[in-house]
Motif scaffolding. Structure first.
Motif, mmCIF file in Angstrom:
data_model
loop_
_atom_site.group_PDB
_atom_site.id
_atom_site.type_symbol
_atom_site.label_atom_id
_atom_site.label_comp_id
_atom_site.label_asym_id
_atom_site.label_seq_id
_atom_site.Cartn_x
_atom_site.Cartn_y
_atom_site.Cartn_z
ATOM 1 N N TYR A 12 41.613 33.980 28.133
ATOM 2 C CA TYR A 12 40.875 33.263 27.423
ATOM 3 C C TYR A 12 40.247 34.043 26.016
ATOM 4 O O TYR A 12 39.552 35.108 26.379
ATOM 5 C CB TYR A 12 39.509 32.900 28.110
ATOM 6 C CG TYR A 12 40.066 31.966 29.462
ATOM 7 C CD1 TYR A 12 40.300 30.549 29.264
ATOM 8 C CD2 TYR A 12 39.501 32.366 30.479
ATOM 9 C CE1 TYR A 12 40.482 29.851 30.280
ATOM 10 C CE2 TYR A 12 39.740 31.435 31.678
ATOM 11 C CZ TYR A 12 40.143 30.317 31.602
ATOM 12 O OH TYR A 12 40.304 29.407 32.703
ATOM 13 N N GLN A 15 39.657 37.937 26.612
ATOM 14 C CA GLN A 15 39.610 38.279 28.054
ATOM 15 C C GLN A 15 40.694 37.812 28.853
ATOM 16 O O GLN A 15 41.213 36.562 28.907
ATOM 17 C CB GLN A 15 38.210 37.347 28.721
ATOM 18 C CG GLN A 15 37.837 37.726 30.072
ATOM 19 C CD GLN A 15 36.856 36.925 30.380
ATOM 20 O OE1 GLN A 15 36.544 35.835 29.747
ATOM 21 N NE2 GLN A 15 36.299 36.943 31.781
ATOM 22 N N ALA A 17 41.303 36.713 32.058
ATOM 23 C CA ALA A 17 40.598 36.224 33.198
ATOM 24 C C ALA A 17 41.225 36.630 34.611
ATOM 25 O O ALA A 17 40.539 36.693 35.410
ATOM 26 C CB ALA A 17 40.045 34.827 32.992
ATOM 27 N N PRO A 36 34.021 38.298 43.408
ATOM 28 C CA PRO A 36 32.375 37.993 42.650
ATOM 29 C C PRO A 36 32.644 36.757 41.655
ATOM 30 O O PRO A 36 33.538 36.406 41.213
ATOM 31 C CB PRO A 36 32.027 39.468 42.065
ATOM 32 C CG PRO A 36 33.156 40.072 42.100
ATOM 33 C CD PRO A 36 34.201 39.478 43.018
ATOM 34 N N ASN A 37 31.329 36.468 41.312
ATOM 35 C CA ASN A 37 31.459 35.247 40.273
ATOM 36 C C ASN A 37 32.533 35.837 38.974
ATOM 37 O O ASN A 37 32.078 36.911 38.717
ATOM 38 C CB ASN A 37 29.910 35.203 39.548
ATOM 39 C CG ASN A 37 29.111 34.277 40.776
ATOM 40 O OD1 ASN A 37 27.638 34.898 41.024
ATOM 41 N ND2 ASN A 37 29.634 33.229 41.412
ATOM 42 N N GLY A 38 33.041 34.977 38.531
ATOM 43 C CA GLY A 38 33.803 35.422 37.249
ATOM 44 C C GLY A 38 35.116 36.271 37.626
ATOM 45 O O GLY A 38 35.704 36.468 36.599
ATOM 46 N N GLY A 40 37.788 35.067 38.593
ATOM 47 C CA GLY A 40 39.203 34.462 38.344
ATOM 48 C C GLY A 40 39.750 33.586 39.449
ATOM 49 O O GLY A 40 40.981 33.282 39.360
ATOM 50 N N LYS A 41 38.845 33.205 40.435
ATOM 51 C CA LYS A 41 39.370 32.472 41.538
ATOM 52 C C LYS A 41 39.635 31.188 40.936
ATOM 53 O O LYS A 41 40.868 30.551 41.290
ATOM 54 C CB LYS A 41 38.448 32.436 42.678
ATOM 55 C CG LYS A 41 37.927 33.754 43.263
ATOM 56 C CD LYS A 41 36.648 33.730 44.401
ATOM 57 C CE LYS A 41 35.605 33.153 43.660
ATOM 58 N NZ LYS A 41 34.688 33.889 42.634
ATOM 59 N N SER A 42 38.680 30.280 40.545
ATOM 60 C CA SER A 42 38.833 28.861 40.044
ATOM 61 C C SER A 42 40.016 28.765 39.129
ATOM 62 O O SER A 42 40.785 27.898 39.093
ATOM 63 C CB SER A 42 37.425 28.479 39.240
ATOM 64 O OG SER A 42 36.661 28.389 40.251
ATOM 65 N N THR A 43 40.122 29.752 38.054
ATOM 66 C CA THR A 43 41.072 30.089 36.968
ATOM 67 C C THR A 43 42.347 29.722 37.740
ATOM 68 O O THR A 43 43.509 29.054 37.187
ATOM 69 C CB THR A 43 41.076 31.258 36.211
ATOM 70 O OG1 THR A 43 39.557 31.061 35.521
ATOM 71 C CG2 THR A 43 42.281 31.194 35.152
ATOM 72 N N GLU A 82 36.005 22.823 42.266
ATOM 73 C CA GLU A 82 34.604 23.203 42.589
ATOM 74 C C GLU A 82 33.465 22.415 42.367
ATOM 75 O O GLU A 82 32.530 22.240 43.011
ATOM 76 C CB GLU A 82 34.400 24.845 41.501
ATOM 77 C CG GLU A 82 33.197 25.384 42.032
ATOM 78 C CD GLU A 82 32.747 26.463 41.175
ATOM 79 O OE1 GLU A 82 33.704 26.891 40.351
ATOM 80 O OE2 GLU A 82 32.036 27.551 41.554
ATOM 81 N N GLU A 159 35.549 26.515 46.786
ATOM 82 C CA GLU A 159 34.194 26.569 47.280
ATOM 83 C C GLU A 159 33.648 25.404 48.023
ATOM 84 O O GLU A 159 32.901 24.618 47.671
ATOM 85 C CB GLU A 159 32.983 26.811 46.247
ATOM 86 C CG GLU A 159 33.716 28.329 45.813
ATOM 87 C CD GLU A 159 32.328 28.670 44.669
ATOM 88 O OE1 GLU A 159 31.314 28.415 44.838
ATOM 89 O OE2 GLU A 159 32.737 29.823 43.712
ATOM 90 N N HIS A 190 32.079 32.157 48.938
ATOM 91 C CA HIS A 190 31.037 33.387 48.804
ATOM 92 C C HIS A 190 30.529 33.560 50.122
ATOM 93 O O HIS A 190 29.701 34.600 50.411
ATOM 94 C CB HIS A 190 30.077 33.060 47.844
ATOM 95 C CG HIS A 190 30.465 33.218 46.346
ATOM 96 N ND1 HIS A 190 30.994 34.238 45.825
ATOM 97 C CD2 HIS A 190 30.764 32.271 45.449
ATOM 98 C CE1 HIS A 190 31.725 33.921 44.466
ATOM 99 N NE2 HIS A 190 31.447 32.741 44.547
#
Ligand SMILES: Nc1ncnc2c1ncn2[C@@H]1O[C@H](COP(=O)(O)OP(=O)(O)OP(=O)(O)O)[C@@H](O)[C@H]1O
Length: 235
Positions: A12, A15, A17, A36-38, A40-43, A82, A159, A190
């Motif tokens: 992106y 970055q 990701a 952790p948050n950010g 790259g799981k959802s991506t 999500e 999630e 998480h």
């Protein structure tokens, strides 16, 4: 392999990701996707489900390349995003019938499959309500019911229990366990107890890279808790 990811990357702007990750899931495995948050799981999940194009790499689901053969790949996937988008003005049964039609299902077989997923997801008492009238936990069940509807062989759940109370978390876990019996499941969370309760294997990513891919048993054998391992690998 049910899911095969090879050197996958998503950029992106400046970055990375997702930064060249590789992993695979065998048929029938339930795998927790942590980070952790950010991280790259959802991506990664959006790429697997065809919602996002990768910058580099290969992603295959049920043997189909998600970029080159998107239709058969998508047909074999049930996806719970999500932020589970639902039509709040529709009634539960109406929404599931509508979703089934989008998968090309129809007639008596659609009707009976909708009844089946309503029972599977514990929605009998709520099936005549509008989605907008449901509690968060029941909305999540509707999202899960929708993802199972076309009887996919692979479930990708982003999630699935976030924001639910402990009773609902337990109930959603039971639904995933029951529905996931004959399926391959990749789910992000998480909640470490969730992984302990549901998974065969754990993949942890941090800053777009895989930092752990091992069975739950192998992690247990280290003598450290999953939380300690997670913190060590991601902080
Ligand atoms: N559409 C986008 N445009 C730019 N950056 C994005 C976009 N989507 C995600 N990102 C960035 O990519 C990185 C990975 O995000 P992603 O949502 O995949 O993480 P995640 O592991 O699912 O996090 P969380 O646990 O918070 O849901 C983050 O830094 C995020 O800000």
């Amino acid at each position: 392999m049910s899911i095969e990811v090879t050197n996958l990357a998503k950029v992106y702007g400046s970055q990375r990701a997702v930064d060249g990750i590789s992993f695979s899931l065998k048929k029938g495995e339930i795998v927790g996707f942590l980070g952790p948050n950010g991280a790259g799981k959802s991506t990664t999940m959006k790429i697997l489900t065809g919602y996002l194009k990768a910058t580099e790499g290969i992603a295959k689901v049920s043997g189909f390349d998600v970029f080159k053969e998107p239709m058969p790949a998508r047909r074999s996937i049930g996806y719970l995003p999500e932020h589970n988008p639902l039509y709040t003005d529709m009634y539960v049964t109406e929404f599931l019938l509508f979703s089934g039609k989008l998968y090309g299902m129809k007639g008596a077989s659609l009707q009976s499959r909708v009844e089946e997923v309503i029972v599977l997801c514990g929605l009998e008492t709520e099936k005549r309500k509008k989605i907008g009238q449901l509690s968060k936990g029941y909305r999540q069940r509707v999202g899960l019911a929708q993802s199972f509807l076309h009887n996919p062989s692979v479930l990708i759940l982003d999630e699935p229990t976030t924001g639910l109370d402990p009773n609902q978390i337990q109930e959603i876990r039971d639904v995933i366990r029951t529905a996931g019996k004959d399926k391959t499941v990749l789910f992000s969370t998480h909640i470490m107890q969730e992984v302990e309760a549901l998974c065969d294997r754990v993949i942890i990513i941090n800053k777009g890279k895989v930092v752990n891919d091992s069975s739950l048993q192998e992690l247990r054998n280290t003598g450290n808790s999953l939380e300690e391992i997670f913190r060590r690998l991601t902080s």
